[in-house]
Design a protein around this motif. Structure first.
Motif, mmCIF file in Angstrom:
data_model
loop_
_atom_site.group_PDB
_atom_site.id
_atom_site.type_symbol
_atom_site.label_atom_id
_atom_site.label_comp_id
_atom_site.label_asym_id
_atom_site.label_seq_id
_atom_site.Cartn_x
_atom_site.Cartn_y
_atom_site.Cartn_z
ATOM 1 N N LYS A 166 6.600 3.563 -1.678
ATOM 2 C CA LYS A 166 6.244 2.421 -0.829
ATOM 3 C C LYS A 166 5.535 1.328 -1.611
ATOM 4 C CE LYS A 166 8.058 4.718 2.470
ATOM 5 N NZ LYS A 166 9.494 4.478 2.770
ATOM 6 N N ASP A 167 4.656 1.705 -2.538
ATOM 7 C CA ASP A 167 3.959 0.694 -3.345
ATOM 8 C C ASP A 167 4.948 -0.058 -4.228
ATOM 9 O OD1 ASP A 167 1.482 1.319 -2.269
ATOM 10 O OD2 ASP A 167 0.957 2.727 -3.870
ATOM 11 N N GLU A 168 5.924 0.653 -4.766
ATOM 12 C CA GLU A 168 6.938 -0.005 -5.595
ATOM 13 C C GLU A 168 7.782 -0.963 -4.753
ATOM 14 O OE1 GLU A 168 8.125 2.934 -9.242
ATOM 15 O OE2 GLU A 168 8.770 3.541 -7.238
ATOM 16 N N GLN A 169 8.124 -0.559 -3.543
ATOM 17 C CA GLN A 169 8.899 -1.439 -2.681
ATOM 18 C C GLN A 169 8.148 -2.746 -2.419
ATOM 19 O OE1 GLN A 169 10.640 0.308 0.849
ATOM 20 N NE2 GLN A 169 10.940 2.282 -0.146
ATOM 21 N N LEU A 170 6.875 -2.644 -2.129
ATOM 22 C CA LEU A 170 6.085 -3.849 -1.885
ATOM 23 C C LEU A 170 5.947 -4.693 -3.150
ATOM 24 C CD1 LEU A 170 3.328 -2.315 0.403
ATOM 25 C CD2 LEU A 170 5.142 -3.884 1.113
ATOM 26 N N ILE A 216 14.945 -11.332 2.913
ATOM 27 C CA ILE A 216 14.982 -10.294 3.934
ATOM 28 C C ILE A 216 14.538 -8.999 3.269
ATOM 29 C CG2 ILE A 216 16.493 -8.933 5.439
ATOM 30 C CD1 ILE A 216 18.287 -11.466 5.623
ATOM 31 N N MET A 217 13.720 -8.211 3.967
ATOM 32 C CA MET A 217 13.221 -6.954 3.401
ATOM 33 C C MET A 217 13.831 -5.778 4.125
ATOM 34 S SD MET A 217 11.305 -5.465 1.170
ATOM 35 C CE MET A 217 10.319 -3.985 0.849
ATOM 36 N N GLY A 218 14.299 -4.798 3.360
ATOM 37 C CA GLY A 218 14.790 -3.568 3.945
ATOM 38 C C GLY A 218 13.643 -2.687 4.412
ATOM 39 N N LEU A 219 13.845 -2.019 5.532
ATOM 40 C CA LEU A 219 12.831 -1.121 6.096
ATOM 41 C C LEU A 219 13.564 0.089 6.645
ATOM 42 C CD1 LEU A 219 9.851 -0.611 7.005
ATOM 43 C CD2 LEU A 219 10.467 -1.753 9.155
ATOM 44 N N ALA A 220 13.464 1.220 5.948
ATOM 45 C CA ALA A 220 14.232 2.403 6.329
ATOM 46 C C ALA A 220 13.339 3.633 6.313
ATOM 47 C CB ALA A 220 15.408 2.609 5.368
ATOM 48 N N LEU A 265 8.612 7.625 12.167
ATOM 49 C CA LEU A 265 8.353 6.342 12.821
ATOM 50 C C LEU A 265 6.954 5.804 12.530
ATOM 51 C CD1 LEU A 265 9.420 4.100 14.602
ATOM 52 C CD2 LEU A 265 8.699 5.417 16.609
ATOM 53 N N LYS A 266 5.942 6.648 12.565
ATOM 54 C CA LYS A 266 4.574 6.178 12.320
ATOM 55 C C LYS A 266 4.444 5.578 10.926
ATOM 56 C CE LYS A 266 -0.281 7.633 12.420
ATOM 57 N NZ LYS A 266 -1.219 8.786 12.660
ATOM 58 N N SER A 267 4.994 6.264 9.926
ATOM 59 C CA SER A 267 4.948 5.744 8.557
ATOM 60 C C SER A 267 5.748 4.459 8.429
ATOM 61 C CB SER A 267 5.482 6.793 7.577
ATOM 62 O OG SER A 267 4.681 7.947 7.589
ATOM 63 N N LEU A 268 6.890 4.421 9.110
ATOM 64 C CA LEU A 268 7.743 3.233 9.057
ATOM 65 C C LEU A 268 7.009 2.021 9.638
ATOM 66 C CD1 LEU A 268 10.816 2.665 8.315
ATOM 67 C CD2 LEU A 268 11.166 2.607 10.777
ATOM 68 N N LEU A 269 6.353 2.202 10.764
ATOM 69 C CA LEU A 269 5.622 1.095 11.383
ATOM 70 C C LEU A 269 4.431 0.666 10.544
ATOM 71 C CD1 LEU A 269 5.700 2.249 15.128
ATOM 72 C CD2 LEU A 269 7.118 0.490 14.033
ATOM 73 N N SER A 270 3.814 1.607 9.837
ATOM 74 C CA SER A 270 2.709 1.259 8.938
ATOM 75 C C SER A 270 3.203 0.399 7.785
ATOM 76 C CB SER A 270 2.067 2.543 8.403
ATOM 77 O OG SER A 270 1.050 2.238 7.458
ATOM 78 N N LEU A 271 4.332 0.794 7.181
ATOM 79 C CA LEU A 271 4.912 -0.019 6.110
ATOM 80 C C LEU A 271 5.342 -1.376 6.642
ATOM 81 C CD1 LEU A 271 5.950 -0.408 3.234
ATOM 82 C CD2 LEU A 271 8.062 0.782 3.910
ATOM 83 N N HIS A 292 14.045 -0.596 19.348
ATOM 84 C CA HIS A 292 13.177 -1.418 20.178
ATOM 85 C C HIS A 292 11.712 -1.252 19.780
ATOM 86 C CE1 HIS A 292 16.218 -2.162 23.689
ATOM 87 N NE2 HIS A 292 16.562 -2.742 22.546
ATOM 88 N N SER A 293 11.320 -0.053 19.332
ATOM 89 C CA SER A 293 9.949 0.144 18.854
ATOM 90 C C SER A 293 9.676 -0.700 17.610
ATOM 91 C CB SER A 293 9.698 1.625 18.542
ATOM 92 O OG SER A 293 9.742 2.405 19.706
ATOM 93 N N VAL A 294 10.625 -0.721 16.691
ATOM 94 C CA VAL A 294 10.468 -1.534 15.484
ATOM 95 C C VAL A 294 10.443 -3.020 15.835
ATOM 96 C CG1 VAL A 294 11.500 -2.153 13.264
ATOM 97 C CG2 VAL A 294 11.506 0.238 14.014
ATOM 98 N N ALA A 295 11.323 -3.430 16.735
ATOM 99 C CA ALA A 295 11.372 -4.834 17.136
ATOM 100 C C ALA A 295 10.102 -5.247 17.873
ATOM 101 C CB ALA A 295 12.601 -5.083 17.998
ATOM 102 N N ASP A 296 9.592 -4.374 18.739
ATOM 103 C CA ASP A 296 8.361 -4.679 19.468
ATOM 104 C C ASP A 296 7.194 -4.907 18.511
ATOM 105 O OD1 ASP A 296 9.570 -4.492 21.951
ATOM 106 O OD2 ASP A 296 8.929 -2.413 22.288
ATOM 107 N N ALA A 297 7.199 -4.197 17.396
ATOM 108 C CA ALA A 297 6.087 -4.266 16.444
ATOM 109 C C ALA A 297 6.251 -5.376 15.417
ATOM 110 C CB ALA A 297 5.947 -2.922 15.723
#
Length: 286
Positions: free
Chosen positions: A54-58, A74-78, A82-88, A120-125
Motif C-alpha cells: 500500500k505504501d508503494e502504491q501511494l 485515475i487511481m486503481g483501488l482493488a 472492505l475495511k482495508s480498502l476503504l482505509s486506503l 455502493h459502499s465504495v462510492a458512498d465513501a
C-alpha cells in the motif's frame, strides 16, 4: 456527468533492481502526457498493483502526480477486505485524483447482491467519481446485466471500464445513459468507439500513443474509413503486446525505446526474446 472521454494509459510501474524506479516513472508519465492522451491510470493491472504494497502504491501515485496536471490521473483501488480498502481509499482521496478505478472483489466470488453493496459502499465513501472495472477473467466474478445497471445508477459512479466480453452488457450500458463506457479490451477499441464508447483505458497505448489519439479523433469526426485504416495498422502491435502476460511485452518495448528497464516483479516474468524482437520489428514499421 464527469467526462472521461479520451485515451487513458494504465501506466506501467518501472522497476530497477527490484525497487520502483521513480525517475523512469516520471519520465514515462511526461512522455505519455505529451503525446496527447487524456490521462494516466495508476496502479491498475498493467501497473502491477498486486505486486506493490500500500505504501508503494501511494508513492507511485505521488510520483505521477508530480508530472500530471490535476484531473488527468485515475487511481486503481482493488481488494477483497472492505475495511482495508476503504482505509486506503481515504488516503488516496487526500491526493488530487480524477477518479478511482475499482474492480469487483477478487477470489471470494460474492453474490450479485453483495457486489452491488460493495460498489455502493465504495462510492458512498468517495469524494471523486468511481469507474467500475468489469473484468471477470481476473476477479473470478461476473457482474450480471441487472446488477451492473443497478450499480451504475449510483450518482458517484460515472463510468465503466468494459472488459466483460459481453456485447449485450456493453449495449445496455451505452443505452442506459447513466455512465460513460471506456473500452478495456484493446482489440475491441474501434468497434467500441463506433458503438459509442467515450474512449479507452488501453495498455497498448503506451506504444505510439499519438496513433491511438488519432484513431479516437477520426471516429469522433465520423472519418470512419480513415479510423478503420488507423486501427488495422495498430492491430498487429496490439496482438503482439498481449502475446505474453501483460505488462511484460509493453515493458520490453518501452525499454527498447529507452524509457524504462524491462523488469517485472515475481511471480511475473520478463518478456521472452522472440516476442521482444517481434515487437521491435513491428514498432519500426508503424
Amino acid at each position: 456527468m464527469s467526462s472521461f472521454q479520451g485515451i487513458w494509459v494504465p501506466i506501467v510501474t518501472p522497476f530497477a533492481d527490484g525497487a520502483i524506479d521513480f525517475a523512469a516513472l516520471r519520465r514515462l508519465s511526461s512522455h505519455l502526457l505529451d503525446s496527447g492522451v487524456a490521462g494516466l491510470v495508476v496502479c491498475g493491472t498493467t501497473g502491477e498493483a498486486a505486486a506493490l504494497d500500500k505504501d508503494e502504491q501511494l508513492a507511485v501515485l505521488d510520483a505521477v502526480l508530480e508530472t500530471a496536471p490535476a484531473g488527468r490521473v485515475i487511481m486503481g483501488l482493488a481488494g477483497n477486505h472492505l475495511k482495508s480498502l476503504l482505509s486506503l481509499q481515504q488516503q488516496i482521496l487526500k491526493r488530487p485524483v480524477a477518479a478511482l478505478l475499482v474492480p469487483a472483489p477478487y477470489y471470494i466470488r460474492p453474490s450479485q447482491a453483495a457486489l452491488e453493496s460493495f460498489f455502493h459502499s465504495v462510492a458512498d465513501a468517495s469524494s471523486v467519481p468511481i469507474i467500475v472495472y468489469d473484468i471477470p477473467y481476473r476477479t473470478g466474478v461476473t457482474l450480471q446485466q441487472s446488477t451492473l445497471l443497478n450499480i451504475v445508477r449510483h450518482p458517484r459512479i460515472k463510468a465503466v471500464k468494459d472488459c466483460g466480453g459481453n456485447l449485450e452488457n456493453t449495449l445496455a450500458l451505452l443505452a442506459s445513459g447513466d455512465v460513460e463506457v471506456l473500452c478495456g479490451e484493446d482489440l475491441q477499441l474501434f468497434s467500441a468507439l463506433c458503438l459509442g464508447a467515450c474512449g479507452a483505458i488501453a495498455a497498448s497505448a503506451h506504444i505510439r500513443p499519438e496513433r491511438f489519439v488519432q484513431l479516437l479523433q477520426q471516429v469522433q469526426a465520423q472519418q470512419l474509413h480513415a479510423a478503420r485504416a488507423t486501427f488495422l495498422q495498430l492491430v498487429p502491435m496490439i496482438q503482439a503486446l498481449f502475446a505474453e502476460p501483460n505488462p511484460a511485452p509493453v515493458k520490453a518495448l518501452l525499454a527498447h525505446q529507452g524509457l524504462i528497464e524491462p523488469q517485472l516483479r515475481a511471480p511475473m516474468q520478463d518478456c521472452g526474446q522472440a516476442t521482444a524482437e517481434r515487437l521491435q520489428n513491428l514498432l519500426a514499421s508503424l
